[in-house]
Design a protein around this motif. Structure first.
Motif, PDB file in Angstrom:
ATOM      1  N   MET A 136      -5.455  23.836  -0.361  1.00  0.00           N
ATOM      2  CA  MET A 136      -5.324  25.177   1.330  1.00  0.00           C
ATOM      3  C   MET A 136      -4.462  25.957   0.418  1.00  0.00           C
ATOM      4  O   MET A 136      -3.569  25.634  -0.119  1.00  0.00           O
ATOM      5  CB  MET A 136      -4.773  24.489   1.717  1.00  0.00           C
ATOM      6  N   ASP A 183      -5.786  20.086   3.537  1.00  0.00           N
ATOM      7  CA  ASP A 183      -6.963  20.920   3.576  1.00  0.00           C
ATOM      8  C   ASP A 183      -6.779  21.609   5.491  1.00  0.00           C
ATOM      9  O   ASP A 183      -7.672  22.570   5.292  1.00  0.00           O
ATOM     10  CB  ASP A 183      -8.207  19.397   4.355  1.00  0.00           C
ATOM     11  N   ALA A 204      -6.790  25.570   9.803  1.00  0.00           N
ATOM     12  CA  ALA A 204      -7.198  25.380   9.088  1.00  0.00           C
ATOM     13  C   ALA A 204      -8.463  26.445   8.405  1.00  0.00           C
ATOM     14  O   ALA A 204      -8.639  27.279   9.207  1.00  0.00           O
ATOM     15  CB  ALA A 204      -8.569  24.062   9.514  1.00  0.00           C
ATOM     16  N   CYS A 227      -9.779  11.377   8.737  1.00  0.00           N
ATOM     17  CA  CYS A 227      -9.360  10.770   7.080  1.00  0.00           C
ATOM     18  C   CYS A 227      -9.482   9.920   7.400  1.00  0.00           C
ATOM     19  O   CYS A 227      -9.729   8.609   6.414  1.00  0.00           O
ATOM     20  CB  CYS A 227      -7.795  10.598   7.256  1.00  0.00           C
ATOM     21  N   SER A 243      -4.266  14.982   5.393  1.00  0.00           N
ATOM     22  CA  SER A 243      -4.616  15.561   4.116  1.00  0.00           C
ATOM     23  C   SER A 243      -4.237  14.143   2.745  1.00  0.00           C
ATOM     24  O   SER A 243      -4.052  14.299   1.915  1.00  0.00           O
ATOM     25  CB  SER A 243      -4.481  16.767   4.174  1.00  0.00           C
ATOM     26  N   VAL A 275     -11.810  13.184   0.652  1.00  0.00           N
ATOM     27  CA  VAL A 275     -11.328  15.023   0.598  1.00  0.00           C
ATOM     28  C   VAL A 275     -12.812  15.211   1.542  1.00  0.00           C
ATOM     29  O   VAL A 275     -12.482  16.526   2.640  1.00  0.00           O
ATOM     30  CB  VAL A 275     -10.757  15.320  -0.008  1.00  0.00           C
ATOM     31  N   GLU A 276     -14.224  15.406   0.898  1.00  0.00           N
ATOM     32  CA  GLU A 276     -14.891  16.299   0.786  1.00  0.00           C
ATOM     33  C   GLU A 276     -15.529  15.148   3.440  1.00  0.00           C
ATOM     34  O   GLU A 276     -15.154  15.972   3.671  1.00  0.00           O
ATOM     35  CB  GLU A 276     -15.665  15.417   0.547  1.00  0.00           C
ATOM     36  N   ARG A 305     -12.202  16.446   5.510  1.00  0.00           N
ATOM     37  CA  ARG A 305     -12.971  18.424   5.964  1.00  0.00           C
ATOM     38  C   ARG A 305     -13.939  18.379   6.626  1.00  0.00           C
ATOM     39  O   ARG A 305     -14.112  19.144   7.640  1.00  0.00           O
ATOM     40  CB  ARG A 305     -13.348  19.210   4.479  1.00  0.00           C
TER      41      ARG A 305
END
Length: 163
Positions: free
Chosen positions: A1, A39, A56, A86, A124, A148-149, A152
């Motif tokens: 970010m 993120d 975000a 997460c 994150s 992470v993907e 998100r």
């Protein structure tokens, strides 16, 4: 970010008035945040413990900011919960139900959307292994990039429900 400024943050909120956005207590450590590892920017209001904020990326250079209410809770240390963004497991009050008023007419009518999110909004850092919760949880075989993907994607779905 990318690093955010006060102006960026205040202009991003979609589920409160401009006047409310001007009164939000912003984090004082914006310059010290680990921006490449975030993120989203998330923080709790130190003056109102039942409030949190999340900003975000929303596509292109756009940002989506939401105000959130945190449900009151009392859980024992042995009780464990999992963040819905997460998938990190935390003991006690490490996960909180956070609800955001929906944007637009639906929000003005009182509609809201909720999700269980890490109480410190550090998702994150958890998925990258830069911070670990106080409780052991299930071990994942996914790579950091895959986690992470996934985070998100879950964040985008939560924000889409608010929008």
């Amino acid at each position: 970010m990318r690093p955010l400024t006060e102006t960026d943050i205040r202009a991003s909120f979609v589920n409160c008035s401009k006047g409310e956005a001007k009164r939000i207590a912003l984090p004082r450590d914006l310059a010290d945040r680990p921006w490449p590892d975030l993120d989203f920017l998330g923080w709790r209001d130190p003056g109102a413990l039942d409030r949190a904020y999340l900003v975000a990326p929303g596509g292109g250079d756009a940002l989506v900011g939401v105000t959130l209410r945190i449900a009151a809770q009392q859980r024992g240390f042995l009780h464990r919960n999992m963040c819905s963004l997460c998938l990190t497991t935390h003991p006690g009050n490490g996960v909180s139900l956070m609800t955001g008023r929906r944007a637009g007419e639906a929000g003005r009518k009182g509609d809201s959307v909720g999700s269980y999110i890490c109480s410190d909004l550090a998702c994150s850092l958890y998925v990258r292994g830069l911070r670990t919760p106080d409780a052991g949880g299930p071990r994942e075989t996914l790579s950091v990039d895959e986690k992470v993907e996934r985070t998100r994607g879950k964040l985008d779905a939560f924000l889409a429900r608010i929008l």
